[in-house]
Design an enzyme around this catalytic site. Structure first.
Site, PDB file in Angstrom:
ATOM      1  N   ARG A  27       0.805  -1.231   0.000  1.00 21.89           N
ATOM      2  CA  ARG A  27       0.000   0.000   0.000  1.00 21.89           C
ATOM      3  C   ARG A  27       0.834   1.275   0.000  1.00 21.89           C
ATOM      4  O   ARG A  27       0.391   2.324   0.470  1.00 21.89           O
ATOM      5  CB  ARG A  27      -0.978   0.019   1.195  1.00 21.89           C
ATOM      6  CG  ARG A  27      -1.932  -1.166   1.237  1.00 21.89           C
ATOM      7  CD  ARG A  27      -2.855  -1.211   0.019  1.00 21.89           C
ATOM      8  NE  ARG A  27      -3.722  -2.372   0.062  1.00 21.89           N
ATOM      9  CZ  ARG A  27      -3.456  -3.538  -0.526  1.00 21.89           C
ATOM     10  NH1 ARG A  27      -2.339  -3.685  -1.228  1.00 21.89           N
ATOM     11  NH2 ARG A  27      -4.288  -4.543  -0.429  1.00 21.89           N
ATOM     12  N   GLU A  56      -4.504   3.540   6.748  1.00 25.72           N
ATOM     13  CA  GLU A  56      -4.318   3.419   5.304  1.00 25.72           C
ATOM     14  C   GLU A  56      -4.953   4.615   4.616  1.00 25.72           C
ATOM     15  O   GLU A  56      -4.457   5.109   3.610  1.00 25.72           O
ATOM     16  CB  GLU A  56      -4.956   2.132   4.793  1.00 25.72           C
ATOM     17  CG  GLU A  56      -4.852   1.943   3.289  1.00 25.72           C
ATOM     18  CD  GLU A  56      -5.359   0.582   2.840  1.00 25.72           C
ATOM     19  OE1 GLU A  56      -6.148   0.535   1.867  1.00 25.72           O
ATOM     20  OE2 GLU A  56      -4.962  -0.432   3.439  1.00 25.72           O
ATOM     21  N   SER A  82     -10.931   1.090   3.318  1.00 25.67           N
ATOM     22  CA  SER A  82     -10.209   0.550   4.478  1.00 25.67           C
ATOM     23  C   SER A  82      -9.530   1.680   5.249  1.00 25.67           C
ATOM     24  O   SER A  82      -8.790   2.478   4.676  1.00 25.67           O
ATOM     25  CB  SER A  82      -9.166  -0.466   4.029  1.00 25.67           C
ATOM     26  OG  SER A  82      -9.780  -1.578   3.425  1.00 25.67           O
TER      27      SER A  82
END
Length: 302
Positions: free
Chosen positions: A174, A295, A225
């Site tokens: 990520r 995130e 998320s």
């Protein structure tokens, strides 16, 4: 700022608005105003706008479709550049695909499935832009952007533009080189896919989309998320194990469907969401000694 707005409007570079509410441009429907909001109609017009913004010495921030974003209630200082409908071009040459940062990655996956190109099925349930997906190395179902990207066209903080190879993007979980090491925004991406069976590809896409629909609360305003998975643990499972699903602060609530989502129940502020994030971090640390990292990208005036 008014003079800058007037200059950009006269240049006809695309949409130019003052004090635009950013709640209208995020999937969680939260965010104060941008001092100046620009949605350029082409990459060339973006380049022209950036030259003027740099010469004016004004801060700038880029956003995409707003699906992984939490904007401060006070908004964002300076210029906000939205990479949207003006940068959503798609060019297919055999198995090589060049696409603008403003394109929907879900729509792209569907388009390529009809052409029998495989490799992007994992993204068929990710409600973001191509630019955002490349920027954060978005992934799902055991795959991610790093596996298919050949190169990306980047606009850096100093206004210069450069094509970076997949290796130069330094992808990891990520993240990419663009977050900290070489801050910049994605303008275009080139993907290398493979030929596949159209019906098989469509079947995988349907399965992935159905999974998202059944397990994640995208029918409610949310940002995707909230936490990175603290591997080998999974953020949603930790939150659920802690009994936090449904817990709320103000108008922000941990989803009943998935522990790693926070939904806006109708009147949530960024402050509510941040307070809920801090609560979850503290609770998970107290219970399991696991450090939770966000995130979702949190930006704007303090």
């Amino acid at each position: 700022m008014k003079e800058l707005a007037k200059q950009l409007q006269e240049m006809k570079i695309g949409i130019v608005k003052e004090n635009e509410p950013l709640a209208c441009h995020t999937t969680i429907k939260i965010g104060g105003p941008a001092d100046l909001f620009i949605e350029p109609s082409t990459i060339e017009n973006l380049e022209k706008a950036m030259k003027v913004v740099r010469e004016a010495g004004v801060k700038w921030t880029a956003i995409g479709r707003g699906s992984n974003l939490l904007v401060s209630d006070k908004g964002i200082e300076g210029v906000v550049i939205k990479l949207g409908s003006g940068l959503d071009h798609v060019e297919v040459a055999d198995t090589r695909v060049t696409v603008g940062a403003g394109a929907s990655i879900v729509a792209l996956a569907m388009t390529l499935s009809r052409k029998g190109l495989t490799g992007l099925e994992f993204a068929s349930g990710i409600p973001g832009s191509v630019g955002g997906a490349v920027y954060m190395n978005a992934g799902a179902h055991g795959s991610d952007i790093s596996r298919i990207l050949e190169q990306a066209h980047i606009l850096f903080e100093d206004g210069t533009m450069e094509w970076l190879s997949a290796e130069q993007m330094k992808f990891s979980y990520r993240t990419s080189v663009l977050q900290k090491e070489r801050p910049g925004i994605v303008l275009e991406a080139v993907f290398n896919l493979q030929e596949g069976d159209i019906e098989d590809i469509k079947s995988v896409i349907k399965k992935n989309k159905d999974y998202r629909k059944d397990t994640q609360p995208w029918s409610s305003p949310c940002a995707g998320s909230i936490f990175r998975n603290p591997l080998p643990n999974y953020a949603g499972q930790l939150v659920e194990k802690a009994g936090l699903k449904g817990y709320s602060i103000g108008g922000a609530q941990i989803s009943e469907m998935h522990g790693n989502f926070i939904v806006n129940t109708g009147n949530a502020t960024a402050g509510d969401v941040l307070a809920l994030i801090d609560y979850v971090k503290a609770k998970i640390w107290d219970l399991y000694s696991v450090r939770m990292e966000t995130e979702v990208e949190i930006i704007g005036k303090i």
